[in-house]
Design a protein around this motif. Structure first.
Motif, PDB file in Angstrom:
ATOM      1  N   ALA A 212       0.843  -1.195   0.000  1.00  0.00           N
ATOM      2  CA  ALA A 212       0.000   0.000   0.000  1.00  0.00           C
ATOM      3  C   ALA A 212       0.879   1.246   0.000  1.00  0.00           C
ATOM      4  O   ALA A 212       2.003   1.223   0.503  1.00  0.00           O
ATOM      5  CB  ALA A 212      -0.924  -0.005   1.208  1.00  0.00           C
ATOM      6  N   PRO A 213       0.396   2.371  -0.544  1.00  0.00           N
ATOM      7  CA  PRO A 213       1.197   3.607  -0.586  1.00  0.00           C
ATOM      8  C   PRO A 213       1.339   4.248   0.793  1.00  0.00           C
ATOM      9  O   PRO A 213       0.657   3.877   1.752  1.00  0.00           O
ATOM     10  CB  PRO A 213       0.387   4.510  -1.529  1.00  0.00           C
ATOM     11  N   ALA A 214       2.227   5.238   0.861  1.00  0.00           N
ATOM     12  CA  ALA A 214       2.513   5.913   2.132  1.00  0.00           C
ATOM     13  C   ALA A 214       1.277   6.581   2.721  1.00  0.00           C
ATOM     14  O   ALA A 214       1.124   6.657   3.938  1.00  0.00           O
ATOM     15  CB  ALA A 214       3.619   6.947   1.922  1.00  0.00           C
ATOM     16  N   SER A 215       0.369   7.068   1.869  1.00  0.00           N
ATOM     17  CA  SER A 215      -0.833   7.736   2.372  1.00  0.00           C
ATOM     18  C   SER A 215      -1.683   6.778   3.208  1.00  0.00           C
ATOM     19  O   SER A 215      -2.314   7.187   4.182  1.00  0.00           O
ATOM     20  CB  SER A 215      -1.657   8.288   1.207  1.00  0.00           C
ATOM     21  N   TYR A 216      -1.693   5.493   2.840  1.00  0.00           N
ATOM     22  CA  TYR A 216      -2.434   4.499   3.614  1.00  0.00           C
ATOM     23  C   TYR A 216      -1.799   4.310   4.991  1.00  0.00           C
ATOM     24  O   TYR A 216      -2.494   4.120   5.990  1.00  0.00           O
ATOM     25  CB  TYR A 216      -2.470   3.165   2.871  1.00  0.00           C
TER      26      TYR A 216
END
Length: 346
Positions: A212-216
């Motif tokens: 998952a990306p950093a925003s998650y």
């Protein structure tokens, strides 16, 4: 000779020092800075400070500080500040959740990944069960998913969904959180059991897994801090419950629950006591003031056990926090007292 050389003005009993003047200048927004330079600019700022002190004197002369509206607003601001400081000291500063622990929880969480999914969509449980039996019998997933595409999916290959899905967009599939939990338990290549969704029943296959990306991660870490905050708040509430010897009248709580279920507003309006603590009472009036506010943002049961839980988890802390704040003399601590003085003047 007797004048403090650091004092640049005096208005009544108030002395304005050069340090105060420098602080005033530093705190000004850029658009309010003087167009002058040097001493000329300082004289403008000093005149503004003198003007404010004169207005304060005039306000007190008119009795504005004793006006009921002002005193009510000031009491509210004071209460908010003291509550904020109490929460910082007793909850936020006592949360022990290092970044390394949050990262460990994230790595172990199912939400740390994104899934590429294919879907078989059916309209009934029987149809979904038949599809699952066919899959278990060796029928390829793609062969079963094709005829059951929605209009928006027509033309896509083998029922494959367009996006990668994670905690941030899984609801776009029209699935509940429980169904999402089941999907994210699957490893690459695995197929789910039929899952109840808004339009019927779905079967999902995981085609690919990626991080998952950093925003998650940021959302997850915020959730971890919220959970830690809630746990520490529960601990503090339990500590204060013991310290102030809280006793809940379960019969009164049960009667209150019956009135709520029966929507008997006349009975609710009658004064009563739900419990006691050292130096005070837990009143029905307190309950009636807080209950609607909490129900707007949280799920609260209306049966006897639900009302009892509400009283212990929400109402007791609401009543005990101000008592604890006053008894520890938080308003007299230097930093807090200075803030309160500045705020009252403002």
């Amino acid at each position: 000779p007797e004048v403090d050389q650091n004092v640049v003005a005096r208005v009544g009993d108030v002395e304005i020092s050069f340090d105060d003047l420098q602080g005033f200048k530093t705190g000004l927004p850029a658009l309010l800075l003087s167009e002058k330079e040097g001493v000329g600019a300082l004289e403008e700022y000093l005149q503004s400070m003198v003007d404010m002190e004169l207005m304060l004197l005039e306000a007190r002369l008119r009795g504005l500080d004793a006006d009921p509206e002002f005193t009510a607003r000031w009491a509210e601001e004071r209460e908010k500040k003291l509550f904020k400081e109490f929460v910082r000291i007793e909850i936020q500063d006592k949360i022990d959740l290092p970044k390394e622990e949050i990262r460990r929880q994230w790595d172990a969480s199912k939400w740390s990944k994104l899934l590429k999914l294919a879907r078989i969509r059916t309209s009934s449980a029987d149809e979904a069960a038949a599809m699952l039996r066919a899959l278990e019998g060796g029928t390829p997933f793609a062969e079963l998913s094709g005829p059951h595409l929605t209009h928006s999916q027509e033309g896509r290959h083998q029922g494959v969904l367009e996006s990668y899905f994670g905690r941030g967009n899984i609801e776009d599939l029209g699935v509940s959180l429980d169904a999402a939990e089941a999907i994210f338990e699957l490893a690459e290549g695995e197929v789910s059991a039929p899952l109840k969704v808004e339009t019927g029943y779905d079967i999902y296959k995981v085609l690919d897994v990626r991080p998952a990306p950093a925003s998650y991660y940021l959302v997850f870490s915020q959730g971890a801090m919220i959970a830690a905050y809630a746990e520490r708040r529960r601990e503090l509430s339990a500590e204060l419950t013991r310290q102030y010897q809280v006793e809940i009248n379960t019969r009164a709580v049960g009667a209150l629950a019956e009135s709520i279920v029966a929507e008997d507003s006349a009975e609710l309006a009658v004064g009563g006591v739900l419990g006691t603590f050292e130096g005070g009472q837990i009143r029905v009036a307190d309950f009636m003031e807080l209950y609607p506010k909490v129900r707007r943002v949280a799920s609260v049961g209306t049966d006897s056990s639900g009302i009892d839980e509400f009283v212990r988890s929400y109402l007791v802390p609401e009543l005990l926090f101000p008592v604890a704040i006053e008894r520890r003399g938080l308003a007299d601590e230097p930093e807090v007292a200075a803030w309160l003085q500045r705020k009252q003047r403002a």
